[in-house]
Write a protein that holds these residues in place. Structure first.
Motif, PDB file in Angstrom:
ATOM      1  N   ARG A   1      -6.627  -0.898   9.053  1.00  0.00           N
ATOM      2  CA  ARG A   1      -5.932  -1.670  10.095  1.00  0.00           C
ATOM      3  C   ARG A   1      -6.947  -2.309  11.033  1.00  0.00           C
ATOM      4  O   ARG A   1      -6.781  -3.434  11.481  1.00  0.00           O
ATOM      5  CB  ARG A   1      -4.988  -0.747  10.884  1.00  0.00           C
TER       6      ARG A   1
ATOM      7  N   GLU B   1       3.448  -1.282   4.144  1.00  0.00           N
ATOM      8  CA  GLU B   1       3.458   0.117   3.707  1.00  0.00           C
ATOM      9  C   GLU B   1       4.591   0.862   4.394  1.00  0.00           C
ATOM     10  O   GLU B   1       5.026   0.487   5.477  1.00  0.00           O
ATOM     11  CB  GLU B   1       2.115   0.804   4.002  1.00  0.00           C
TER      12      GLU B   1
ATOM     13  N   THR C   1      -3.736  10.242   1.927  1.00  0.00           N
ATOM     14  CA  THR C   1      -3.899  11.548   2.576  1.00  0.00           C
ATOM     15  C   THR C   1      -5.094  11.516   3.527  1.00  0.00           C
ATOM     16  O   THR C   1      -6.151  11.001   3.179  1.00  0.00           O
ATOM     17  CB  THR C   1      -4.140  12.635   1.499  1.00  0.00           C
ATOM     18  N   THR C   2      -4.902  12.070   4.726  1.00  0.00           N
ATOM     19  CA  THR C   2      -6.003  12.188   5.691  1.00  0.00           C
ATOM     20  C   THR C   2      -6.177  13.673   6.016  1.00  0.00           C
ATOM     21  O   THR C   2      -5.224  14.318   6.454  1.00  0.00           O
ATOM     22  CB  THR C   2      -5.672  11.426   7.002  1.00  0.00           C
TER      23      THR C   2
ATOM     24  N   LEU D   1      12.320   9.875   6.378  1.00  0.00           N
ATOM     25  CA  LEU D   1      11.107   9.098   6.091  1.00  0.00           C
ATOM     26  C   LEU D   1      11.140   8.382   4.746  1.00  0.00           C
ATOM     27  O   LEU D   1      10.389   7.443   4.518  1.00  0.00           O
ATOM     28  CB  LEU D   1       9.888  10.020   6.144  1.00  0.00           C
ATOM     29  N   GLY D   2      12.001   8.834   3.856  1.00  0.00           N
ATOM     30  CA  GLY D   2      12.098   8.180   2.550  1.00  0.00           C
ATOM     31  C   GLY D   2      12.653   6.763   2.615  1.00  0.00           C
ATOM     32  O   GLY D   2      12.681   6.054   1.612  1.00  0.00           O
TER      33      GLY D   2
ATOM     34  N   ASN E   1      -6.351   4.734   6.655  1.00  0.00           N
ATOM     35  CA  ASN E   1      -5.308   3.826   7.144  1.00  0.00           C
ATOM     36  C   ASN E   1      -5.756   3.131   8.425  1.00  0.00           C
ATOM     37  O   ASN E   1      -5.656   1.927   8.562  1.00  0.00           O
ATOM     38  CB  ASN E   1      -4.022   4.604   7.415  1.00  0.00           C
TER      39      ASN E   1
ATOM     40  N   VAL F   1       6.511   4.040   6.349  1.00  0.00           N
ATOM     41  CA  VAL F   1       6.108   4.858   7.492  1.00  0.00           C
ATOM     42  C   VAL F   1       5.599   6.228   7.017  1.00  0.00           C
ATOM     43  O   VAL F   1       4.690   6.808   7.599  1.00  0.00           O
ATOM     44  CB  VAL F   1       7.312   5.027   8.466  1.00  0.00           C
ATOM     45  N   HIS F   2       6.157   6.715   5.897  1.00  0.00           N
ATOM     46  CA  HIS F   2       5.833   8.087   5.474  1.00  0.00           C
ATOM     47  C   HIS F   2       4.410   8.243   4.952  1.00  0.00           C
ATOM     48  O   HIS F   2       3.729   7.274   4.633  1.00  0.00           O
ATOM     49  CB  HIS F   2       6.835   8.582   4.426  1.00  0.00           C
TER      50      HIS F   2
ATOM     51  N   SER G   1       1.745  10.904   2.330  1.00  0.00           N
ATOM     52  CA  SER G   1       1.596  11.129   0.885  1.00  0.00           C
ATOM     53  C   SER G   1       2.460  12.286   0.367  1.00  0.00           C
ATOM     54  O   SER G   1       2.450  12.570  -0.831  1.00  0.00           O
ATOM     55  CB  SER G   1       0.121  11.365   0.551  1.00  0.00           C
ATOM     56  N   ALA G   2       3.194  12.960   1.260  1.00  0.00           N
ATOM     57  CA  ALA G   2       4.158  14.010   0.902  1.00  0.00           C
ATOM     58  C   ALA G   2       3.654  14.933  -0.209  1.00  0.00           C
ATOM     59  O   ALA G   2       4.260  15.008  -1.277  1.00  0.00           O
ATOM     60  CB  ALA G   2       5.498  13.375   0.508  1.00  0.00           C
TER      61      ALA G   2
ATOM     62  N   PRO H   1       0.887   5.555   0.532  1.00  0.00           N
ATOM     63  CA  PRO H   1       0.277   6.379   1.579  1.00  0.00           C
ATOM     64  C   PRO H   1      -1.046   7.006   1.128  1.00  0.00           C
ATOM     65  O   PRO H   1      -1.253   7.229  -0.057  1.00  0.00           O
ATOM     66  CB  PRO H   1       1.318   7.480   1.789  1.00  0.00           C
TER      67      PRO H   1
ATOM     68  N   LYS I   1       0.809  -1.222   0.000  1.00  0.00           N
ATOM     69  CA  LYS I   1       0.000   0.000   0.000  1.00  0.00           C
ATOM     70  C   LYS I   1       0.839   1.268   0.000  1.00  0.00           C
ATOM     71  O   LYS I   1       1.779   1.401   0.776  1.00  0.00           O
ATOM     72  CB  LYS I   1      -0.894  -0.036   1.253  1.00  0.00           C
TER      73      LYS I   1
ATOM     74  N   ILE J   1       5.992  17.185  -2.516  1.00  0.00           N
ATOM     75  CA  ILE J   1       6.844  16.735  -3.626  1.00  0.00           C
ATOM     76  C   ILE J   1       6.095  15.821  -4.608  1.00  0.00           C
ATOM     77  O   ILE J   1       6.704  15.251  -5.509  1.00  0.00           O
ATOM     78  CB  ILE J   1       8.124  16.014  -3.108  1.00  0.00           C
TER      79      ILE J   1
HETATM   80  P1  NAI Z   1       4.780  12.907   5.100  1.00  0.00           P
HETATM   81  O1  NAI Z   1       5.407  11.672   5.606  1.00  0.00           O
HETATM   82  O2  NAI Z   1       3.893  12.780   3.905  1.00  0.00           O
HETATM   83  O3  NAI Z   1       5.911  14.005   4.785  1.00  0.00           O
HETATM   84  C1  NAI Z   1       6.789  14.526   5.764  1.00  0.00           C
HETATM   85  C2  NAI Z   1       8.048  15.072   5.070  1.00  0.00           C
HETATM   86  O4  NAI Z   1       8.836  13.964   4.610  1.00  0.00           O
HETATM   87  C3  NAI Z   1       7.737  15.920   3.834  1.00  0.00           C
HETATM   88  O5  NAI Z   1       8.662  16.964   3.757  1.00  0.00           O
HETATM   89  C4  NAI Z   1       7.941  14.955   2.675  1.00  0.00           C
HETATM   90  O6  NAI Z   1       8.337  15.560   1.465  1.00  0.00           O
HETATM   91  C5  NAI Z   1       9.036  14.035   3.217  1.00  0.00           C
HETATM   92  N1  NAI Z   1       8.908  12.677   2.648  1.00  0.00           N
HETATM   93  C6  NAI Z   1       7.990  11.747   2.997  1.00  0.00           C
HETATM   94  N2  NAI Z   1       8.151  10.654   2.263  1.00  0.00           N
HETATM   95  C7  NAI Z   1       9.166  10.879   1.428  1.00  0.00           C
HETATM   96  C8  NAI Z   1       9.806  10.106   0.401  1.00  0.00           C
HETATM   97  N3  NAI Z   1       9.410   8.863   0.101  1.00  0.00           N
HETATM   98  N4  NAI Z   1      10.836  10.664  -0.278  1.00  0.00           N
HETATM   99  C9  NAI Z   1      11.250  11.898   0.014  1.00  0.00           C
HETATM  100  N5  NAI Z   1      10.703  12.673   0.966  1.00  0.00           N
HETATM  101  C10 NAI Z   1       9.662  12.173   1.667  1.00  0.00           C
HETATM  102  O7  NAI Z   1       3.959  13.516   6.338  1.00  0.00           O
HETATM  103  P2  NAI Z   1       2.845  14.661   6.364  1.00  0.00           P
HETATM  104  O8  NAI Z   1       3.212  15.784   5.453  1.00  0.00           O
HETATM  105  O9  NAI Z   1       2.666  14.917   7.803  1.00  0.00           O
HETATM  106  O10 NAI Z   1       1.531  13.960   5.834  1.00  0.00           O
HETATM  107  C11 NAI Z   1       0.981  14.117   4.523  1.00  0.00           C
HETATM  108  C12 NAI Z   1      -0.285  13.284   4.449  1.00  0.00           C
HETATM  109  O11 NAI Z   1       0.007  11.883   4.555  1.00  0.00           O
HETATM  110  C13 NAI Z   1      -1.311  13.580   5.570  1.00  0.00           C
HETATM  111  O12 NAI Z   1      -2.602  13.606   4.990  1.00  0.00           O
HETATM  112  C14 NAI Z   1      -1.175  12.402   6.506  1.00  0.00           C
HETATM  113  O13 NAI Z   1      -2.365  12.141   7.215  1.00  0.00           O
HETATM  114  C15 NAI Z   1      -0.862  11.290   5.515  1.00  0.00           C
HETATM  115  N6  NAI Z   1      -0.159  10.137   6.120  1.00  0.00           N
HETATM  116  C16 NAI Z   1      -0.486   8.908   5.640  1.00  0.00           C
HETATM  117  C17 NAI Z   1       0.169   7.791   6.099  1.00  0.00           C
HETATM  118  C18 NAI Z   1      -0.216   6.473   5.528  1.00  0.00           C
HETATM  119  O14 NAI Z   1      -0.925   6.394   4.543  1.00  0.00           O
HETATM  120  N7  NAI Z   1       0.234   5.378   6.100  1.00  0.00           N
HETATM  121  C19 NAI Z   1       1.224   7.883   7.120  1.00  0.00           C
HETATM  122  C20 NAI Z   1       1.542   9.232   7.514  1.00  0.00           C
HETATM  123  C21 NAI Z   1       0.862  10.314   7.035  1.00  0.00           C
END
Ligand code: NAI
Length: 339
Positions: A86, A257, A71-72, A241-242, A82, A259-260, A262-263, A69, A67, A266
């Motif tokens: 679970r 899935e 957006t929530t 987080l990448g 998510n 940890v990060h 939907s960023a 990510p 899976k 980027i």
């Molecule tokens: P995020 O993890 O999407 O991003 C945080 C920071 O890390 C941003 O600057 C982003 O560009 C960077 N980043 C994350 N993944 C990356 C990657 N693969 N490569 C390069 N840079 C990366 O966290 P954020 O911004 O708090 O959440 C965005 C959305 O994602 C929210 O709607 C949140 O609820 C959702 N979310 C979903 C998850 C899931 O589906 N399991 C887990 C965490 C957040």
């Protein structure tokens, strides 16, 4: 016979990192029969449902998901997809290994931590209401059943993988009943595994101790919200987080899935690092007993990072998602020839 896997591309960078990961998995030669069904905002636009019926049916059929990510929305809108997935499939253990990859400049080399996070309750129960205007109550649910189940998962894992010790992370000094119950369950289970050293640490001090010296911990077990926060903190030890993968595990069902999230900052720019989802896919291959393919991807990942030529921007490089994935595929051939 081909393995059946439900593929959920997700939102934001999800489709990009999913595409890269699927290409790499296909290059291993392991036969996977993908059932692609999306969830979240992208699914809503097409089907009018955030979790389409088709997705539930697919996971019920395959018992396995990879899976991206989802957006929530913050402070309103629909509840987390998510969390809903679970809970629906009782994926009670969120397993997140935090392991350094070679040649990535980080503050601490050779970090090897494992986070075991309870995945079904705590503050994530989503039960909130306004008592009177201006006063909101949120319920944190902690049960003996879920706490015992996650503690047993952590100890079984530690025994199987010969981990050095288990630390239960809590705030039972303040939340005496809820965190107190969680801790009592961990303590009771610990008695059944006398060969594994067991300790208890308060969450706030743990954050400071981790940043000072992550080597003093090994496997950490904790409630849902603490696990969410500590996972991001620990991700920083290995490059961000990448990189960090995860698995949501239950009895008879598993969804892998990163940890990060939907960023959105980027998304759509071919900038995301696919390593976190790729490492989640490696965990999935091990779960499927496709050990040779998992080892080959991991060796190619190590080789690619050692070369430093194809790193994405989040880890100091200039390459894009696609170029990084191309390099992994090329290196998989190289490591296959060597081995
Ligand atoms: P995020 O993890 O999407 O991003 C945080 C920071 O890390 C941003 O600057 C982003 O560009 C960077 N980043 C994350 N993944 C990356 C990657 N693969 N490569 C390069 N840079 C990366 O966290 P954020 O911004 O708090 O959440 C965005 C959305 O994602 C929210 O709607 C949140 O609820 C959702 N979310 C979903 C998850 C899931 O589906 N399991 C887990 C965490 C957040």
């Amino acid at each position: 016979m081909a393995h059946k896997v439900t593929l959920i591309p997700g939102d934001g960078i999800g489709p990009e990192v999913t595409r890269a990961t699927v290409r790499i998995l296909e290059a291993t030669g392991v036969k996977i029969d993908w059932e692609m069904v999306n969830a979240g905002a992208s699914a809503y636009e097409k089907t009018g449902e955030y979790i389409p019926k088709e997705l539930i049916e697919s996971i019920e059929r395959t018992g396995l998901g990879l899976k991206g990510p989802i957006t929530t929305p913050i402070g309103g809108g629909f509840a987390s997809i998510n969390v809903a997935l679970r809970r629906k499939f009782e994926l009670y253990a969120n397993f997140r290994p935090i392991k350094s990859l070679p040649s990535l400049p980080t503050r601490f080399p050779d970090v090897d931590l494992v986070i075991v996070r309870e995945n079904t309750e705590g503050e994530y129960s989503g039960i909130e209401h306004e008592v009177v205007p201006g006063v909101v109550e949120a319920l944190k649910i902690i049960t003996e059943k879920a706490s015992t189940r996650i503690a047993r998962f952590a100890f079984e894992y530690a025994r199987r993988e010969k981990r050095a010790k288990i630390s239960a992370i809590h705030k039972a000094n303040i939340m005496k009943m809820s965190d107190g119950l969680f801790l009592r369950c961990c303590r009771d289970i610990a008695k059944e595994y006398p060969e594994i050293p067991y300790a208890e640490h308060i969450i706030d001090n743990t954050c400071m101790q981790l940043v000072m010296n992550p080597y003093q911990y090994d496997t950490l077990v904790m409630e849902n919200l603490y696990g969410d926060i500590i996972s991001d903190l620990c991700a920083a030890f290995v490059g961000g987080l990448g990189l960090v993968p995860g698995a949501n595990l239950g009895d008879g069902c598993a969804i892998f899935e990163a940890v990060h999230g939907s960023a959105p900052d980027i998304a759509g720019k071919d900038m995301a690092n696919p390593t976190a989802l790729l490492q989640s896919a490696v965990l999935m291959l091990r779960h499927l007993r496709e050990v040779e393919a998992a080892d080959r991807i991991y060796a190619a990942l190590e080789k690619t990072y050692k070369e430093k030529k194809h790193n994405t921007r989040d880890v100091g490089g200039t390459s894009g998602t696609t170029e990084f994935a191309d390099a992994i595929i090329e290196n998989m051939e190289a490591v296959a020839v060597v081995s």
